[in-house]
Design a protein around this motif. Structure first.
Motif, PDB file in Angstrom:
ATOM      1  N   PHE A   1      -3.570  -7.553   6.667  1.00 22.34           N
ATOM      2  CA  PHE A   1      -2.141  -7.264   6.795  1.00 22.34           C
ATOM      3  C   PHE A   1      -1.913  -5.778   7.052  1.00 22.34           C
ATOM      4  N   VAL A   2      -2.626  -4.931   6.335  1.00 17.99           N
ATOM      5  CA  VAL A   2      -2.473  -3.485   6.535  1.00 17.99           C
ATOM      6  C   VAL A   2      -2.887  -3.096   7.951  1.00 17.99           C
ATOM      7  N   LYS A   3      -3.948  -3.718   8.450  1.00 15.52           N
ATOM      8  CA  LYS A   3      -4.370  -3.448   9.826  1.00 15.52           C
ATOM      9  C   LYS A   3      -3.266  -3.815  10.805  1.00 15.52           C
ATOM     10  N   TRP A   4      -2.604  -4.943  10.567  1.00 13.91           N
ATOM     11  CA  TRP A   4      -1.555  -5.418  11.470  1.00 13.91           C
ATOM     12  C   TRP A   4      -0.309  -4.543  11.377  1.00 13.91           C
ATOM     13  N   ILE A   5       0.109  -4.221  10.169  1.00 16.81           N
ATOM     14  CA  ILE A   5       1.372  -3.489   9.985  1.00 16.81           C
ATOM     15  C   ILE A   5       1.261  -2.063  10.501  1.00 16.81           C
ATOM     16  N   THR A   6       0.028  -1.529  10.620  1.00 15.84           N
ATOM     17  CA  THR A   6      -0.158  -0.164  11.100  1.00 15.84           C
ATOM     18  C   THR A   6      -0.656  -0.111  12.537  1.00 15.84           C
ATOM     19  N   ALA A   7      -0.701  -1.257  13.208  1.00 12.79           N
ATOM     20  CA  ALA A   7      -1.110  -1.303  14.606  1.00 12.79           C
ATOM     21  C   ALA A   7      -0.017  -0.690  15.492  1.00 12.79           C
ATOM     22  N   PRO A   8      -0.362  -0.197  16.676  1.00 11.31           N
ATOM     23  CA  PRO A   8       0.613   0.498  17.529  1.00 11.31           C
ATOM     24  C   PRO A   8       1.902  -0.268  17.782  1.00 11.31           C
ATOM     25  N   GLU A   9       1.816  -1.588  18.008  1.00 11.12           N
ATOM     26  CA  GLU A   9       3.022  -2.351  18.313  1.00 11.12           C
ATOM     27  C   GLU A   9       4.004  -2.346  17.144  1.00 11.12           C
ATOM     28  N   GLN A  10       3.471  -2.510  15.924  1.00  7.42           N
ATOM     29  CA  GLN A  10       4.344  -2.497  14.744  1.00  7.42           C
ATOM     30  C   GLN A  10       4.838  -1.079  14.446  1.00  7.42           C
TER      31      GLN A  10
ATOM     32  N   LEU B   1       9.296  -7.804   9.718  1.00  2.00           N
ATOM     33  CA  LEU B   1       7.875  -7.766  10.067  1.00  2.00           C
ATOM     34  C   LEU B   1       7.062  -8.718   9.191  1.00  2.00           C
ATOM     35  N   ILE B   2       7.387  -8.787   7.913  1.00  2.00           N
ATOM     36  CA  ILE B   2       6.704  -9.734   7.026  1.00  2.00           C
ATOM     37  C   ILE B   2       6.930 -11.168   7.511  1.00  2.00           C
ATOM     38  N   ASP B   3       8.178 -11.483   7.866  1.00  2.00           N
ATOM     39  CA  ASP B   3       8.490 -12.824   8.368  1.00  2.00           C
ATOM     40  C   ASP B   3       7.679 -13.126   9.625  1.00  2.00           C
TER      41      ASP B   3
ATOM     42  N   GLN C   1      15.057   0.539   6.763  1.00  2.00           N
ATOM     43  CA  GLN C   1      13.627   0.382   6.517  1.00  2.00           C
ATOM     44  C   GLN C   1      13.327  -0.963   5.869  1.00  2.00           C
ATOM     45  N   GLY C   2      14.158  -1.346   4.904  1.00  2.00           N
ATOM     46  CA  GLY C   2      13.963  -2.624   4.228  1.00  2.00           C
ATOM     47  C   GLY C   2      14.161  -3.802   5.159  1.00  2.00           C
ATOM     48  N   GLU C   3      15.189  -3.739   5.989  1.00  2.00           N
ATOM     49  CA  GLU C   3      15.457  -4.825   6.932  1.00  2.00           C
ATOM     50  C   GLU C   3      14.309  -4.962   7.935  1.00  2.00           C
TER      51      GLU C   3
ATOM     52  N   ASN D   1       3.988 -13.752   8.669  1.00  2.00           N
ATOM     53  CA  ASN D   1       3.789 -15.060   8.048  1.00  2.00           C
ATOM     54  C   ASN D   1       3.836 -16.180   9.075  1.00  2.00           C
ATOM     55  N   ARG D   2       4.703 -16.044  10.083  1.00  2.00           N
ATOM     56  CA  ARG D   2       4.757 -17.055  11.135  1.00  2.00           C
ATOM     57  C   ARG D   2       3.469 -17.069  11.944  1.00  2.00           C
ATOM     58  N   GLU D   3       2.933 -15.874  12.224  1.00  2.00           N
ATOM     59  CA  GLU D   3       1.746 -15.765  13.060  1.00  2.00           C
ATOM     60  C   GLU D   3       0.453 -16.012  12.295  1.00  2.00           C
ATOM     61  N   HIS D   4       0.531 -16.018  10.954  1.00  2.00           N
ATOM     62  CA  HIS D   4      -0.654 -16.230  10.114  1.00  2.00           C
ATOM     63  C   HIS D   4      -0.329 -17.303   9.068  1.00  2.00           C
ATOM     64  N   PRO D   5      -0.346 -18.565   9.477  1.00  2.00           N
ATOM     65  CA  PRO D   5       0.101 -19.661   8.608  1.00  2.00           C
ATOM     66  C   PRO D   5      -0.760 -19.866   7.364  1.00  2.00           C
TER      67      PRO D   5
END
Length: 428
Positions: free
Chosen positions: A326-335, A53-55, A46-48, A58-62
């Motif tokens: 960020f919460v919207k992105w991390i809970t989106a279907p792809e993630q 996902l955070i990395d 889970q941590g990995e 951050n790349r996609e949202h400079p």
């Protein structure tokens, strides 16, 4: 997994002075980026996965820099309250769904109601029990981060050796009881079924689906009175009494630590557990099936879920909006798909859970997981989001255990627990 840290009450925690926890507050970070600090308890796979996902984010949202602080999930509520008092809350925190009534009282928590109703969130795509666990009154205090449920896990070899047909989707609790008795062998020290019997929320968790399937409920519609001491409540608790006291086919795990070990060693034929236990059953050939129901009841096949949430805190306009994004992105279907395949966690979105190719791939990684995904459709009810739930759970857990130990009768025990629950509710 199932959580039993229900003793944390907001007023009590606020009275305790803990060491201040850094992580929130402040303004922009280095290079003018908006900082978003996330607290969570993820480790191992889970941590990995979350770090990756955070990395990616951050790349996609400079213009944003998301960082993380790993802490014990059981202590997050206490640490958040301390940080709020010090003016340094995180921007986002992973928090247990059982804490929702406490979280709703924190002024700095962002009410997500208006956000999740906007285009692109697809709030209705989250399973109903998840949304219920994130809703307190007219507030939405978080967005689903994790979901699970309970089903039967059984030892295929023990069933075959005993000449007992494996569980089916048509099983009733009478079928379950009959199989448990046939699979019990005192000479071998083997039980048909094992259940947590430490009177904790874990005990209550295993009882509640039976209560709901029998047609009962925990509280009345406006959460002002206990109603579990009903005919349905007594019927479901009698089932456990019969297996524990009459048939002696039920192993009472009074330490809540031996069930999965005994299952894996062939000393228990069936457990009612969640997907988190599957990876521990390395020494047996197991199967998974949905819970039985009660013949003649309108309750049908049900289960229980323990959704947890991503909770957002208000650290000023820029950070609040960045945290919400960020919460919207991390809970989106792809993630959600990425996380499930990487960790074995069940998908939090029904669109992902209904993706047959995805479920097949997930089940291939951890056999049996697919049944748990399908079982999310049987999550029809959620525990009441009231601050008094810890007291209600404690009283109900003690009642269930006293009956399984043969110390009291179902109706008597439930009446006493209901009186305690009503007293707690009256203190509102």
């Amino acid at each position: 997994m199932i959580r039993s840290c229900f003793s944390v009450v907001l007023a009590a925690v606020l009275a305790v002075l803990l060491a201040a926890c850094g992580g929130g507050g402040g303004g922009d970070g280095a290079g003018g980026k908006t900082e978003v600090v996330v607290w969570h308890g993820y480790a191992d796979a889970q941590g990995e996965n979350f770090t990756a996902l955070i990395d990616q984010y951050n790349r996609e949202h400079p213009d944003v820099n998301v960082t993380q602080l790993v802490t014990n999930s059981d202590l997050v509520l206490q640490k958040v309250l301390t940080a709020v008092r010090g003016g340094t809350p995180p921007d986002v925190a992973y928090m247990f769904g059982s804490w929702s009534p406490n979280i709703a009282e924190i002024p700095q928590v962002v009410d997500m109601k208006d956000h999740v109703s906007q285009t692109g969130w697809d709030w209705d795509d989250f399973y109903p029990a998840e949304r219920a666990a994130a809703t307190v009154g007219d507030k939405v205090i978080g967005v689903p981060a994790l979901v699970d449920n309970l089903a039967i896990v059984y030892n295929k070899t023990l069933f075959a050796d005993a000449g007992v047909a494996p569980p089916t989707r048509e099983w009733t609790w009478d079928d379950f009881r009959s199989a448990a008795a046939k699979l019990t062998d005192p000479a071998e020290g083997r039980y048909g079924f094992a259940i947590p019997a430490d009177a904790s929320e874990d005990t209550v968790w295993h009882y509640l689906p039976m209560l709901w399937e029998a047609g009962g409920d925990i509280l009345n519609s406006d959460n002002t009175k206990a109603v579990f001491n009903s005919e349905a409540g007594a019927r479901s608790l009698t089932t456990l009494q019969q297996m524990a006291v009459t048939d002696k086919s039920l192993y009472l795990d009074t330490t809540n630590s031996n069930g999965s070990k005994l299952m894996n060693s062939g000393k228990v034929a069936m457990m009612v557990t969640g997907p988190w236990d599957l990876s521990t059953f390395t020494d047996i050939d197991y199967g998974v099936q949905i819970l039985p129901t009660y013949a003649g009841s309108d309750g049908g096949h049900q289960t229980i879920s323990g959704p947890d949430n991503w909770v957002t805190f208000d650290n000023g306009d820029a950070r609040r909006q960045a945290a919400v994004d960020f919460v919207k992105w991390i809970t989106a279907p792809e993630q959600v798909k990425t996380t499930s395949l990487a960790t074995g966690d069940l998908p939090t979105r029904s669109s992902v859970g209904h993706d047959r190719a995805f479920v097949d791939e997930l089940d291939k990684k951890m056999p049996g997981t697919g049944v748990f995904v399908e079982n999310l459709a049987n999550v029809q009810k959620a525990r009441p989001t009231v601050e008094q739930y810890p007291a209600i759970s404690e009283a109900l857990g003690q009642a269930v255990v006293s009956v399984m130990l043969g110390e009291s009768e179902p109706a008597q025990a439930l009446d006493a627990a209901a009186a305690t629950a009503d007293a707690a509710l009256a203190e509102k």
